[in-house]
Design a protein around this motif. Structure first.
Motif, PDB file in Angstrom:
ATOM      1  N   THR A 160      15.919  60.095  41.544  1.00 24.59           N
ATOM      2  CA  THR A 160      16.646  59.771  42.772  1.00 24.59           C
ATOM      3  C   THR A 160      15.839  58.805  43.640  1.00 24.59           C
ATOM      4  OG1 THR A 160      17.775  61.907  42.769  1.00 24.59           O
ATOM      5  CG2 THR A 160      17.679  60.725  44.858  1.00 24.59           C
ATOM      6  N   ALA A 161      14.538  59.018  43.716  1.00 27.97           N
ATOM      7  CA  ALA A 161      13.682  58.122  44.499  1.00 27.97           C
ATOM      8  C   ALA A 161      13.759  56.701  43.956  1.00 27.97           C
ATOM      9  CB  ALA A 161      12.243  58.622  44.474  1.00 27.97           C
ATOM     10  N   CYS A 162      13.750  56.567  42.631  1.00 26.58           N
ATOM     11  CA  CYS A 162      13.853  55.241  42.013  1.00 26.58           C
ATOM     12  C   CYS A 162      15.190  54.592  42.344  1.00 26.58           C
ATOM     13  CB  CYS A 162      13.695  55.349  40.501  1.00 26.58           C
ATOM     14  SG  CYS A 162      12.025  55.778  39.949  1.00 26.58           S
ATOM     15  N   ARG A 163      16.260  55.377  42.313  1.00 28.38           N
ATOM     16  CA  ARG A 163      17.599  54.837  42.557  1.00 28.38           C
ATOM     17  C   ARG A 163      17.809  54.449  44.007  1.00 28.38           C
ATOM     18  NH1 ARG A 163      19.943  59.529  38.749  1.00 28.38           N
ATOM     19  NH2 ARG A 163      20.109  58.339  36.780  1.00 28.38           N
ATOM     20  N   ILE A 164      17.076  55.041  44.910  1.00 27.79           N
ATOM     21  CA  ILE A 164      17.210  54.715  46.331  1.00 27.79           C
ATOM     22  C   ILE A 164      16.290  53.563  46.724  1.00 27.79           C
ATOM     23  CG2 ILE A 164      16.823  55.557  48.676  1.00 27.79           C
ATOM     24  CD1 ILE A 164      17.710  58.322  47.721  1.00 27.79           C
ATOM     25  N   ILE A 165      15.036  53.652  46.324  1.00 28.65           N
ATOM     26  CA  ILE A 165      14.038  52.676  46.763  1.00 28.65           C
ATOM     27  C   ILE A 165      14.243  51.315  46.118  1.00 28.65           C
ATOM     28  CG2 ILE A 165      11.566  52.122  46.687  1.00 28.65           C
ATOM     29  CD1 ILE A 165      11.024  55.105  47.098  1.00 28.65           C
ATOM     30  N   ALA A 166      14.617  51.269  44.840  1.00 30.11           N
ATOM     31  CA  ALA A 166      14.780  49.986  44.139  1.00 30.11           C
ATOM     32  C   ALA A 166      15.780  49.061  44.831  1.00 30.11           C
ATOM     33  CB  ALA A 166      15.167  50.223  42.680  1.00 30.11           C
ATOM     34  N   LEU A 197       5.798  53.721  44.903  1.00 29.51           N
ATOM     35  CA  LEU A 197       6.629  54.397  43.914  1.00 29.51           C
ATOM     36  C   LEU A 197       6.165  54.058  42.494  1.00 29.51           C
ATOM     37  CD1 LEU A 197       9.071  56.104  43.142  1.00 29.51           C
ATOM     38  CD2 LEU A 197      10.493  54.048  43.351  1.00 29.51           C
ATOM     39  N   LEU A 198       5.776  52.799  42.275  1.00 26.25           N
ATOM     40  CA  LEU A 198       5.272  52.406  40.957  1.00 26.25           C
ATOM     41  C   LEU A 198       4.026  53.206  40.604  1.00 26.25           C
ATOM     42  CD1 LEU A 198       5.328  50.576  38.487  1.00 26.25           C
ATOM     43  CD2 LEU A 198       4.085  48.857  39.813  1.00 26.25           C
ATOM     44  N   SER A 199       3.154  53.429  41.571  1.00 29.13           N
ATOM     45  CA  SER A 199       1.959  54.243  41.330  1.00 29.13           C
ATOM     46  C   SER A 199       2.334  55.681  40.983  1.00 29.13           C
ATOM     47  CB  SER A 199       1.047  54.232  42.562  1.00 29.13           C
ATOM     48  OG  SER A 199       0.510  52.948  42.794  1.00 29.13           O
ATOM     49  N   ILE A 200       3.314  56.220  41.702  1.00 28.90           N
ATOM     50  CA  ILE A 200       3.752  57.598  41.458  1.00 28.90           C
ATOM     51  C   ILE A 200       4.354  57.734  40.063  1.00 28.90           C
ATOM     52  CG2 ILE A 200       5.426  59.356  42.156  1.00 28.90           C
ATOM     53  CD1 ILE A 200       5.018  58.392  45.043  1.00 28.90           C
ATOM     54  N   VAL A 201       5.175  56.765  39.677  1.00 33.81           N
ATOM     55  CA  VAL A 201       5.790  56.795  38.347  1.00 33.81           C
ATOM     56  C   VAL A 201       4.720  56.711  37.258  1.00 33.81           C
ATOM     57  CG1 VAL A 201       7.235  55.488  36.745  1.00 33.81           C
ATOM     58  CG2 VAL A 201       8.019  55.894  39.083  1.00 33.81           C
ATOM     59  N   SER A 202       3.703  55.880  37.491  1.00 37.80           N
ATOM     60  CA  SER A 202       2.620  55.742  36.511  1.00 37.80           C
ATOM     61  C   SER A 202       1.835  57.047  36.384  1.00 37.80           C
ATOM     62  CB  SER A 202       1.685  54.601  36.916  1.00 37.80           C
ATOM     63  OG  SER A 202       2.357  53.364  36.929  1.00 37.80           O
TER      64      SER A 202
END
Length: 242
Positions: free
Chosen positions: A185-191, A224-229
């Protein structure tokens, strides 16, 4: 009379946090993959910390009016150029690690490719700086038009930033299927909000708020990229046990 010696090789499995195991022959490969993913953790913080520090120290730089790309100009501009290159190459390394980590399934091909394009766009942006603008740097003549290198810089952003957003949206599908709903959900909102900030600044549609809004968007999406990594890193085998 001959004696036959039988050698027995012990098989060791490497446990993962996800409850699966890896055979020993994959241990080295798993360590390499985790190292590559680690670059995705630090790429964003390197860019943000370096840019903010320079902005605070460079005379005449105004966070409300000047984009971070302007820090590539002037005598100390090489620092920001290096920042672009290091962050970009780190992102490319993370994309390779992501491809190795995902292996197959949803997002295994396109998420790493899109992320790699974003990383390469940072490298290009570092090599082709923008023109002096808004009175910064004060010791350089201000541009009256757009130079060729500035056009390449802007084009790299126009390609790279949508690719980053697309990579996160592709990863969101994968994360959702794996049961990581909140991160998806975070990816879908922030992107998409990141893209709004970028195009709003580039088009001038956000007016004076354009640069600050884009700065907030950049910090958020790189975080967010850091969190996903970190998340994907934690799904890898616990290689510390060997």
């Amino acid at each position: 009379m001959s004696t036959t010696t039988t050698k027995t090789t012990a098989t060791t499995t490497i446990p993962t946090r996800a409850g699966t195991v890896s055979p020993p022959e994959q241990l080295t490969a798993d360590r390499v993959t985790k190292s590559l993913l680690g670059y995705g953790v630090i790429a964003g913080p390197i860019f943000v910390v370096s840019s903010v520090t320079q902005g605070l120290l460079r005379e005449g730089f105004d966070f409300s009016r000047h984009p971070w790309s302007a820090l590539s100009l002037g005598d100390a501009g090489w620092i920001q150029v290096v920042t672009f290159l290091v962050s970009g190459l780190s992102t490319v390394a993370a994309a390779i690690g992501l491809r190795r980590a995902l292996a197959t399934g949803v997002g295994a091909t396109w998420a790493p490719r899109l992320l790699a394009v974003f990383g390469l766009s940072l490298v290009v942006a570092g090599l082709f700086p923008i023109d002096p603008m808004g009175g910064f740097p004060a010791d350089l003549p201000q541009a009256t038009g757009i130079s060729g290198h500035a056009m390449v810089h802007l084009l790299s952003g126009a390609i790279g930033f949508p690719c980053l957003a697309a990579a996160l949206l592709v990863l969101a599908r994968r994360l959702s299927r794996e049961g990581f709903g909140r991160l998806a959900t975070a990816c879908r909102i922030i992107a998409p909000l990141f893209l709004v900030g970028f195009f709003g600044m580039a088009s001038g549609g956000l007016g004076a708020a354009g640069v600050p809004a884009f700065v907030i968007a950049v910090v958020t999406v790189l975080g967010l990229l850091s969190i996903v990594s970190v998340h994907r890193y934690r799904q890898m085998p616990d290689t510390a046990c060997r």
